[in-house]
Design an enzyme around this catalytic site. Structure first.
Site, PDB file in Angstrom:
ATOM      1  N   LYS A 195       7.822 -42.121  60.532  1.00 53.83           N
ATOM      2  CA  LYS A 195       8.478 -43.181  61.300  1.00 53.83           C
ATOM      3  C   LYS A 195       7.553 -43.748  62.376  1.00 53.83           C
ATOM      4  O   LYS A 195       7.493 -44.972  62.577  1.00 53.83           O
ATOM      5  CB  LYS A 195       9.769 -42.639  61.919  1.00 53.83           C
ATOM      6  CG  LYS A 195      10.842 -42.307  60.886  1.00 53.83           C
ATOM      7  CD  LYS A 195      12.077 -41.703  61.531  1.00 53.83           C
ATOM      8  CE  LYS A 195      13.142 -41.387  60.482  1.00 53.83           C
ATOM      9  NZ  LYS A 195      14.349 -40.796  61.069  1.00 53.83           N
TER      10      LYS A 195
ATOM     11  N   SER B   1      20.169 -40.952  61.257  1.00 53.16           N
ATOM     12  CA  SER B   1      19.146 -41.111  62.288  1.00 53.16           C
ATOM     13  C   SER B   1      19.116 -42.493  62.927  1.00 53.16           C
ATOM     14  O   SER B   1      18.299 -42.733  63.809  1.00 53.16           O
ATOM     15  CB  SER B   1      17.759 -40.794  61.707  1.00 53.16           C
ATOM     16  OG  SER B   1      17.430 -41.703  60.683  1.00 53.16           O
TER      17      SER B   1
END
Length: 809
Positions: free
Chosen positions: A736, A693
């Site tokens: 996140k 990611s």
């Protein structure tokens, strides 16, 4: 005899019409010289009987191949039948649409054609008498052999054997005797039809005699076995009688123990009063009869007595009342746990269905999440909300299948499994069963406990759960099972039986809320403080979450809060102060907990070349992930540091390729890649890092390092990149974005495919961040870099040669 038949054919053939009313028979074959009563119910068959009675009383009867077929056609009838005479017709006693017809078979005949006369059927036939190609003496011998064989068969198999044998002995015609015997033996329709169809008389007779001989041989074997079994039963009865007599003598001679007698009497009383299913009561009464016949002091009596006590203690039919008050259940769940909305909704849904459906198989929920997020305590709250008794069964480290199913009674010290033990402890058959740490089970030579749980957790099978010790079916269908696990490391077959609800961990705001509502009041109460003596402000709690704990749950947070409470108690006791009132703020927090244990990730203040903020997901939440790239003069080497995993290294390689494919647009000369060493580093080298990611962030950092253009410090990004630079979907978006919000980030880039996940993000986080969804790296660079690089001038791939002429073809 054959001449007689031939003469009979010659005399009778003109008297038997070639077309007769047809009767199709089901599972019956009519032979010549045979009388039989038939029940006729089909309309066309009844009409055929009426037509025959109005003429010469003759009908053609033939068997159907398929007895289930209602319609009659030529293909479903056998080739040979019998011309028969109607002797008597009687109406059926109980059915107006049925008649009873007594017929007598006359001649064998071959079916040629069926004619439909609308209201009934007729058959065109041709008489086909059987021939006997043996002399008179042989016929007499065969006649006597057939009589003897039939007599043996009748005595062994038939009830009215004496009358049938007498009737057979009076028959002097071999053909008539053969048909007489064939009608008395239980042959299937195909074999009986074969007897009628044999053109050769000897083959017909031999087939019948072979059958009778085989039946006689089977009867002899059966009689031998019967005699053997009878002798064994007499022997067993004698042994049983002697054993019972010995037990009576032993009871008379032995010094009877009064306590043992009291135990037996108590068990008898409980057994009479117990509410047991029928199959359990039969087993218990049989075992109790054995117990009464045993010597009370014997070891066998102790085993049986313990077994009966377990049966009587097990709640076979006793159940607690389950609450279906949805509002009350929701209040209890909300009061005990903050968040966990998915789990609460599932429980309330189950209760709502149960309020409509009285009999509902319990759901199998599996709560999967990191330690400390409230999985076990949630089970207790669900039990309280539903009004069920609570049972917790710890499965961590369980290796023996017998822990679940129990040991068989043949073993010394055998006992039932934990399922039965737990039900006995709570005394009801519908508790809430919490199977804790189901992912921590193991297996060894003693069996696989996970496989034993397959039956327990299958709603279609657990209504007949069989414990090895009880060896009786126990209904677990009303038990509500909740399992907990830290990971999905659960056998696939077991996982398939459960409804998995993931608990990803608490956000920072949720932890602060939990501390204010639950942990601080709990610590004050447990440590003997009064509420006014200690106040922990919100900023102090947030500081504890950020700088003193790093976890997905709240266990360490609870420890730190309790630590503060203990220090306050110590201060109050040492100073003997009665009016103590302490406020814990962010400023004086280190006085109670010491220096900060963890660094709180914050964004940099200045733009830097090759440095970008990525976003990472960990088991304890999200974090800012700093990515640094340095490009120095060298020979094109590539260096990675920071405990990177294989997937992240591949992601770096992909990002490098994305940059090289855009080199001209980014103003990077191709030779730079061969003359520059690239070093990619992720700080905190002791912490392993992996995953795809960070692809977009790595690409942005590489572009910055090669172009020398700085990256804005207030931006962060997450997303995997393809070779073409397309932004690809990632997981853990909620954690996140929370990390970005906490770290002071203003602009966050996410893949376009992750827009659907924004519904899970708290509103205060979305309001404090500018979230931009992108489809490729090309949308990020203009916003992330402080300025865009100038593209290289486009040059033709092939330079024209002066004075050259066009090629001719």
């Amino acid at each position: 005899m054959s001449e007689l038949i031939m003469n009979e054919k010659t005399d009778l053939e003109p008297q038997v019409p070639s077309v007769l009313p047809l009767l199709a028979l089901r599972d019956v074959v009519v032979y010549p010289h045979m009388q039989i009563a038939l029940f006729v119910g089909r309309e066309k068959s009844i009409n055929a009987v009426d037509v025959a009675r109005n003429s010469d009383n003759l009908v053609f009867v033939v068997a159907q191949k398929d007895s289930l077929t209602e319609e009659i056609d030529h293909d479903n009838l056998y080739q040979y039948g019998t011309v028969a005479k109607i002797v008597q017709v009687v109406n059926h006693e109980n059915d107006e649409n049925c008649i009873k017809v007594l017929i007598e078979g006359l001649h064998r005949s071959k079916l040629k054609k069926i004619i439909d006369e609308d209201s009934y059927l007729t058959a065109e036939h041709e008489l086909s008498p059987m021939t006997i190609n043996v002399d008179k003496a042989t016929q007499e011998t065969r006649l006597q052999e057939l009589r003897n064989l039939f007599a043996q068969y009748a005595e062994a198999k038939l009830r009215n054997a004496r009358e049938l044998v007498a009737a057979a002995n009076k028959i002097e015609d071999l053909l008539q005797l053969m048909f007489f015997v064939a009608t008395r033996v239980p042959l299937n329709i195909e074999i009986k039809q074969k007897f009628l169809e044999y053109d050769e008389f000897e083959a017909h007779l031999q087939e019948l005699m072979n059958y009778l001989m085989n039946q006689s041989a089977e009867q002899q074997i059966e009689q031998t076995l019967h005699d053997s079994v009878k002798r064994q039963m007499e022997k067993n009865q004698r042994e049983y009688f002697l054993n019972e007599k010995m037990k009576v003598i032993q009871r008379e001679l032995s010094d009877m123990n009064g306590g043992a007698e009291d135990d037996v009497a108590e068990i008898e009383k409980r057994l009479a009063e117990a509410d047991l299913p029928e199959h359990v009561r039969k087993k218990a009464e049989a075992e109790f009869r054995k117990l009464k016949a045993m010597q009370p002091a014997s070891s066998e009596a102790a085993v049986v007595r313990n077994y009966l006590e377990v049966i009587l203690d097990t709640p076979w039919n006793k159940a607690s009342k389950v609450s279906i008050n949805l509002n009350k259940a929701q209040e209890i769940l909300d009061a005990d746990h903050y968040g966990l909305d998915d789990v609460k909704d599932r429980i309330v849904e189950y209760l709502a269905v149960q309020s409509r459906v009285k009999k509902l198989k319990g759901p199998i929920l599996c709560l999967v999440g990191p330690p400390g997020v409230g999985k076990t305590s949630l089970g207790e709250s669900v039990a309280k909300a539903t009004g069920r008794e609570f049972v917790r069964m710890a499965l961590g480290g369980v290796r023996d299948e017998a822990e679940i199913r129990g040991h068989r009674r043949t073993y010394i010290g055998a006992m039932p499994g934990k399922i039965v033990q737990s039900l006995t402890k709570v005394g009801v058959k519908n508790p809430l069963f919490l199977l804790d740490e189901i992912d921590k089970m193991a297996q060894d030579y003693r069996g696989d406990p996970a496989s034993a749980l397959l039956e327990v957790l299958d709603p279609s099978q657990n209504s007949k759960f069989n414990d090895h010790y009880l060896d009786l079916d126990l209904d677990l269908s009303e038990v509500m099972f909740i399992c907990t696990a830290n990971s999905m490391n659960i056998p696939e077959a077991l996982l398939d039986r459960m409804e998995v609800i993931r608990l990803p961990g608490y956000t920072e705001d949720e932890k602060v809320n939990i501390a204010e509502r639950y942990l601080v009041p709990k610590a004050i109460k447990n440590n003997g403080l009064r509420p006014k003596e200690l106040t922990i402000h919100e900023e102090a709690i947030r500081d504890i979450v950020q700088r003193y704990t790093r976890e997905a749950g709240v266990r360490n947070l609870e420890r730190e809060v309790s630590k503060i409470a203990r220090k306050v108690v110590k201060e109050a006791v040492s100073k003997k102060s009665k009016n103590l009132q302490l406020d814990v703020t962010s400023a004086n927090l280190p006085e109670y907990l010491g220096p900060h244990k963890f660094d709180f990730g914050m964004a940099e203040d200045e733009a830097q070349v090759g440095r970008v903020n990525g976003l990472a997901w960990t088991s304890v939440g999200g974090e800012l992930l700093t990515i640094e790239v340095a490009a120095v003069k060298g020979k094109g080497k590539f260096i990675t540091t920071g405990s990177l995993g294989d997937v992240m290294k591949e992601s770096i390689t992909t990002a490098m390729t994305v940059v090289r494919t855009r080199a001209d647009e980014l103003g990077i000369e191709a030779s730079r890649f061969e003359e520059t060493d690239v070093h990619v580093h992720l700080p905190e080298g002791a912490t392993p890092k992996d995953g795809p990611s960070a692809g977009l962030a790595l690409t942005t950092a590489l572009v910055s390092a090669f172009t020398g253009i700085a990256i804005r410090p207030d931006i962060a990004m997450t997303g995997e990149t393809s070779l073409g630079g397309r932004a690809m979907r990632i997981g853990g978006l909620k954690e996140k974005l929370l990390a970005a919000h906490r770290g002071g980030i203003k602009l966050v880039f996410i893949p376009q495919d992750n827009v659907r996940d924004l519904a899970e993000i708290p509103d205060n986080v979305k309001e404090g961040l500018e979230i931009k969804a992108v489809k490729s790296i090309d949308e990020i660079l203009p916003l992330a870099l402080t300025s865009m690089p100038k593209p290289l001038p486009k040059t033709p791939i092939v330079k024209p040669v002066e004075g050259s002429k066009a090629a001719r073809h």
